[in-house]
Design a protein around this motif. Structure first.
Motif, PDB file in Angstrom:
ATOM      1  N   PHE A  76       0.811  -1.102   0.045  1.00 26.43           N
ATOM      2  CA  PHE A  76      -0.034  -0.098   0.118  1.00 26.43           C
ATOM      3  C   PHE A  76       0.794   1.199  -0.007  1.00 26.43           C
ATOM      4  CE2 PHE A  76      -2.584   3.211   2.294  1.00 26.43           C
ATOM      5  CZ  PHE A  76      -3.522   3.411   1.642  1.00 26.43           C
ATOM      6  N   LEU A 126       3.122   1.678  -3.562  1.00 29.08           N
ATOM      7  CA  LEU A 126       1.873   2.486  -4.583  1.00 29.08           C
ATOM      8  C   LEU A 126       1.686   3.698  -4.116  1.00 29.08           C
ATOM      9  CD1 LEU A 126      -0.165  -1.141  -5.131  1.00 29.08           C
ATOM     10  CD2 LEU A 126       1.697  -0.078  -6.522  1.00 29.08           C
ATOM     11  N   GLN A 127       1.371   4.048  -3.000  1.00 30.19           N
ATOM     12  CA  GLN A 127       0.855   5.318  -2.608  1.00 30.19           C
ATOM     13  C   GLN A 127       1.843   6.340  -2.974  1.00 30.19           C
ATOM     14  OE1 GLN A 127      -2.264   7.004  -0.179  1.00 30.19           O
ATOM     15  NE2 GLN A 127      -2.567   6.103  -2.279  1.00 30.19           N
ATOM     16  N   ALA A 136      -0.248   6.074  -6.753  1.00 24.41           N
ATOM     17  CA  ALA A 136      -1.480   5.380  -7.176  1.00 24.41           C
ATOM     18  C   ALA A 136      -2.610   5.711  -6.065  1.00 24.41           C
ATOM     19  CB  ALA A 136      -1.194   3.763  -7.012  1.00 24.41           C
ATOM     20  N   ALA A 156      -4.114   1.095  -4.665  1.00 27.53           N
ATOM     21  CA  ALA A 156      -3.196   0.751  -3.915  1.00 27.53           C
ATOM     22  C   ALA A 156      -3.715  -0.301  -2.827  1.00 27.53           C
ATOM     23  CB  ALA A 156      -2.394   2.161  -3.169  1.00 27.53           C
ATOM     24  N   ASN A 157      -5.056   0.108  -2.231  1.00 34.53           N
ATOM     25  CA  ASN A 157      -5.495  -0.811  -1.046  1.00 34.53           C
ATOM     26  C   ASN A 157      -5.763  -1.953  -1.869  1.00 34.53           C
ATOM     27  OD1 ASN A 157      -6.478  -1.117   1.391  1.00 34.53           O
ATOM     28  ND2 ASN A 157      -8.598  -0.840   0.719  1.00 34.53           N
ATOM     29  N   ALA A 168      -2.848  -4.104  -2.384  1.00 35.65           N
ATOM     30  CA  ALA A 168      -2.269  -4.519  -1.012  1.00 35.65           C
ATOM     31  C   ALA A 168      -3.022  -5.684  -0.349  1.00 35.65           C
ATOM     32  CB  ALA A 168      -2.046  -3.242  -0.188  1.00 35.65           C
TER      33      ALA A 168
END
Length: 121
Positions: free
Chosen positions: A23, A26-27, A31, A36-37, A40
């Motif tokens: 997460f 990607l954040q 993203a 992202a979530n 993840a």
């Protein structure tokens, strides 16, 4: 039960690093939090299922049934965390990362109960 509880939370600790790491990366890469979530949760869910089925609960229950129920739980977890990360920061001003940590804690409680008594039973 105590051995399972420790095993489950040991896997959950490792899963937390997988989920939060994916997460956060990607954040940082830009993203949107929903993407992202989702990534993840998918990565950590796959890890969690494999470890808990084979190590924590040593399940020999119907594999297809277990996957279906585990997937349903993770779909709920994804919906719940995305809704909370949409609503709480905008309504209460809390940081998205803090809400993510709180939702992960809540999910770990109901996750153990469902895995022990329903999914891998």
């Amino acid at each position: 039960m105590i051995r399972q509880l420790f095993g489950y939370y040991g896997v959950s600790i490792m899963q937390t690093f997988v989920e939060f790491g994916v997460f956060a990366l990607l954040q940082l890469a830009g993203a949107p939090f929903r993407i992202a979530n989702t990534a993840a949760v998918f990565c950590s869910g796959s890890f969690n299922y494999a470890m808990n089925r084979s190590i924590t609960f040593k399940s020999s229950s119907n594999h297809i049934r277990s996957i279906a129920m585990f997937t349903a739980m993770y779909c709920w977890n994804l919906l719940f965390s995305n809704l909370m990360m949409s609503w709480i920061p905008s309504q209460l001003g809390w940081p998205t990362m803090a809400v993510k940590i709180i939702t992960m804690g809540m999910q770990s409680i109901w996750g153990f109960l469902l895995c022990r008594h329903v999914i891998f039973a």
